[in-house]
Design a protein around this motif. Structure first.
Motif, PDB file in Angstrom:
ATOM      1  N   TYR A 141       3.105  12.425   5.367  1.00 21.71           N
ATOM      2  CA  TYR A 141       2.010  13.108   4.670  1.00 21.71           C
ATOM      3  C   TYR A 141       2.187  14.619   4.711  1.00 21.71           C
ATOM      4  N   PHE A 142       2.413  15.148   5.899  1.00 20.87           N
ATOM      5  CA  PHE A 142       2.534  16.596   6.034  1.00 20.87           C
ATOM      6  C   PHE A 142       3.858  17.102   5.475  1.00 20.87           C
ATOM      7  N   THR A 143       4.914  16.322   5.606  1.00 20.32           N
ATOM      8  CA  THR A 143       6.203  16.738   5.055  1.00 20.32           C
ATOM      9  C   THR A 143       6.135  16.894   3.546  1.00 20.32           C
ATOM     10  N   VAL A 144       5.479  15.951   2.876  1.00 19.24           N
ATOM     11  CA  VAL A 144       5.430  15.964   1.412  1.00 19.24           C
ATOM     12  C   VAL A 144       4.247  16.749   0.867  1.00 19.24           C
ATOM     13  N   ARG A 145       3.064  16.531   1.448  1.00 19.64           N
ATOM     14  CA  ARG A 145       1.840  17.074   0.858  1.00 19.64           C
ATOM     15  C   ARG A 145       1.371  18.396   1.465  1.00 19.64           C
ATOM     16  N   LYS A 146       1.411  18.510   2.789  1.00 19.36           N
ATOM     17  CA  LYS A 146       0.772  19.655   3.444  1.00 19.36           C
ATOM     18  C   LYS A 146       1.659  20.302   4.507  1.00 19.36           C
TER      19      LYS A 146
ATOM     20  N   LYS B  96       7.635  12.678  -3.968  1.00 23.09           N
ATOM     21  CA  LYS B  96       6.407  13.414  -4.246  1.00 23.09           C
ATOM     22  C   LYS B  96       5.500  12.705  -5.241  1.00 23.09           C
ATOM     23  N   ASN B  97       6.062  11.794  -6.034  1.00 19.59           N
ATOM     24  CA  ASN B  97       5.234  11.087  -7.014  1.00 19.59           C
ATOM     25  C   ASN B  97       4.557   9.848  -6.428  1.00 19.59           C
ATOM     26  N   ASN B  98       4.740   9.605  -5.152  1.00 14.96           N
ATOM     27  CA  ASN B  98       4.063   8.478  -4.491  1.00 14.96           C
ATOM     28  C   ASN B  98       2.624   8.905  -4.173  1.00 14.96           C
ATOM     29  N   PRO B  99       1.609   8.239  -4.731  1.00 18.21           N
ATOM     30  CA  PRO B  99       0.219   8.667  -4.523  1.00 18.21           C
ATOM     31  C   PRO B  99      -0.371   8.190  -3.203  1.00 18.21           C
ATOM     32  N   ASN B 100       0.383   7.433  -2.417  1.00 19.08           N
ATOM     33  CA  ASN B 100      -0.188   6.760  -1.254  1.00 19.08           C
ATOM     34  C   ASN B 100       0.055   7.462   0.078  1.00 19.08           C
ATOM     35  N   TYR B 101       0.262   8.774   0.062  1.00 14.91           N
ATOM     36  CA  TYR B 101       0.419   9.485   1.332  1.00 14.91           C
ATOM     37  C   TYR B 101      -0.950   9.683   1.985  1.00 14.91           C
ATOM     38  N   HIS B 102      -0.959   9.562   3.288  1.00 13.67           N
ATOM     39  CA  HIS B 102      -2.203   9.648   4.053  1.00 13.67           C
ATOM     40  C   HIS B 102      -1.831  10.125   5.459  1.00 13.67           C
ATOM     41  N   PRO B 103      -2.648  10.979   6.087  1.00 16.74           N
ATOM     42  CA  PRO B 103      -2.289  11.513   7.404  1.00 16.74           C
ATOM     43  C   PRO B 103      -1.980  10.466   8.468  1.00 16.74           C
ATOM     44  N   PHE B 104      -2.616   9.287   8.373  1.00 19.10           N
ATOM     45  CA  PHE B 104      -2.461   8.305   9.449  1.00 19.10           C
ATOM     46  C   PHE B 104      -1.596   7.106   9.073  1.00 19.10           C
ATOM     47  N   TYR B 105      -1.136   7.006   7.831  1.00 30.67           N
ATOM     48  CA  TYR B 105      -0.437   5.798   7.388  1.00 30.67           C
ATOM     49  C   TYR B 105       0.856   5.539   8.157  1.00 30.67           C
ATOM     50  N   ASP B 106       1.570   6.601   8.538  1.00 27.70           N
ATOM     51  CA  ASP B 106       2.823   6.398   9.271  1.00 27.70           C
ATOM     52  C   ASP B 106       2.603   5.614  10.557  1.00 27.70           C
ATOM     53  N   SER B 107       1.451   5.828  11.178  1.00 20.10           N
ATOM     54  CA  SER B 107       1.193   5.154  12.449  1.00 20.10           C
ATOM     55  C   SER B 107       1.107   3.642  12.268  1.00 20.10           C
TER      56      SER B 107
ATOM     57  N   THR C  82       0.803  -1.225   0.000  1.00 18.29           N
ATOM     58  CA  THR C  82       0.000   0.000   0.000  1.00 18.29           C
ATOM     59  C   THR C  82       0.838   1.279   0.000  1.00 18.29           C
ATOM     60  N   GLY C  83       2.149   1.139  -0.068  1.00 19.84           N
ATOM     61  CA  GLY C  83       3.011   2.314  -0.139  1.00 19.84           C
ATOM     62  C   GLY C  83       3.364   2.931   1.190  1.00 19.84           C
ATOM     63  N   ARG C  84       2.959   2.320   2.288  1.00 18.02           N
ATOM     64  CA  ARG C  84       3.248   2.882   3.604  1.00 18.02           C
ATOM     65  C   ARG C  84       4.753   2.898   3.898  1.00 18.02           C
ATOM     66  N   ILE C  85       5.455   1.860   3.501  1.00 18.18           N
ATOM     67  CA  ILE C  85       6.902   1.807   3.728  1.00 18.18           C
ATOM     68  C   ILE C  85       7.603   2.791   2.793  1.00 18.18           C
ATOM     69  N   LYS C  86       7.226   2.759   1.552  1.00 16.89           N
ATOM     70  CA  LYS C  86       7.844   3.618   0.539  1.00 16.89           C
ATOM     71  C   LYS C  86       7.672   5.097   0.864  1.00 16.89           C
ATOM     72  N   ALA C  87       6.614   5.438   1.584  1.00 19.91           N
ATOM     73  CA  ALA C  87       6.333   6.840   1.898  1.00 19.91           C
ATOM     74  C   ALA C  87       7.496   7.518   2.609  1.00 19.91           C
ATOM     75  N   PHE C  88       8.274   6.751   3.364  1.00 24.30           N
ATOM     76  CA  PHE C  88       9.373   7.343   4.126  1.00 24.30           C
ATOM     77  C   PHE C  88      10.540   7.763   3.243  1.00 24.30           C
ATOM     78  N   LYS C  89      10.466   7.442   1.957  1.00 18.13           N
ATOM     79  CA  LYS C  89      11.467   7.937   1.016  1.00 18.13           C
ATOM     80  C   LYS C  89      11.150   9.367   0.582  1.00 18.13           C
ATOM     81  N   LEU C  90       9.963   9.847   0.990  1.00 22.32           N
ATOM     82  CA  LEU C  90       9.539  11.231   0.742  1.00 22.32           C
ATOM     83  C   LEU C  90       9.542  11.584  -0.742  1.00 22.32           C
TER      84      LEU C  90
END
Length: 233
Positions: free
Chosen positions: A109-114, A53-64, A43-51
């Protein structure tokens, strides 16, 4: 009156041998933990930590979810060593730490998107809830490995939070819409011995529910109706 102090039992020193629960723990270790990791990858939760911007799977709660996986895996490692799992945990922990910002903040999520919304919608975005799960994961990792790298990274995050929130001059008198960071800070205090984390936890507990309601104030600053649920993606 003598004050009674209660301390949790060190789970690494507890051995469960009963047929029912030992079998559940075995399933958790052999099936659930690997399965959850695969879903976090898928679901891209692990990949999100690479920050990226082209990853579509950022979500406010996914890091948790990743933090909860690290904590669960470390619990399992504390009761039964597993070199393969320990190596995987270490890889994910290093990836998480790599996403931490210079000031200590971490939330992909906030680092990349908001980035403009950091700590500006505590009721609905649950940044402090996610931060709490990072702290619990870091404590579990420290107890399981003896390595302080994740613990110290989350101590830095907690210090950032303590510099932003509180009753001191210029601080936000906020608290999270989803309780979690309070107990995490207590665990961070027990692992580090740093009393400031216990005091920050006490602030969040005692500030909740005071008037005027912080959630109403922050909504008005965003020029939004305090009664409206404003979840963003």
């Amino acid at each position: 009156m003598k004050q009674l102090l209660y301390e949790p039992v060190d789970y690494s020193k507890v051995c469960i041998t009963g047929a029912f629960w030992s079998e559940k723990l075995k399933v958790n270790r052999e099936k659930t933990i690997p399965g959850v990791y695969k879903m976090c990858e898928k679901t891209g939760r692990i990949k999100a930590f690479k920050l990226q911007k082209n990853n579509p799977n950022y979500h406010p709660f996914y890091d948790s979810d990743v933090a909860k996986w690290i904590e669960a895996a470390c619990f399992a490692l504390s009761s039964k060593p597993d070199k393969k799992l320990a190596k995987l945990v270490d890889r994910v922990v290093n990836l998480v730490i790599s996403a931490q910002q210079p000031d200590g903040y971490i939330n992909t999520y906030f680092t990349v998107r908001k980035p403009a919304l950091i700590f500006k919608d505590l009721r609905d975005q649950h940044e402090l809830y996610t931060a709490g799960h990072f702290m619990e994961a870091a404590v579990a990792h420290y107890y399981a490995s003896g390595n302080r790298k994740f613990l110290e990274a989350m101590m830095k995050f907690a210090d950032l939070i303590g510099s932003v929130f509180g009753r001191g001059k210029g601080k936000k008198r906020g608290y999270c819409g989803h309780p979690e960071i309070e107990l995490a800070l207590v665990k961070l205090y027990r692992a580090s011995g740093e009393k400031r984390f216990l005091e920050l936890s006490s602030y969040f507990v005692n500030e909740r529910g005071t008037r005027p309601y912080y959630f109403d104030l922050e909504a008005k600053k965003r020029k939004e109706d305090p009664a409206a649920y404003c979840w963003r993606t």
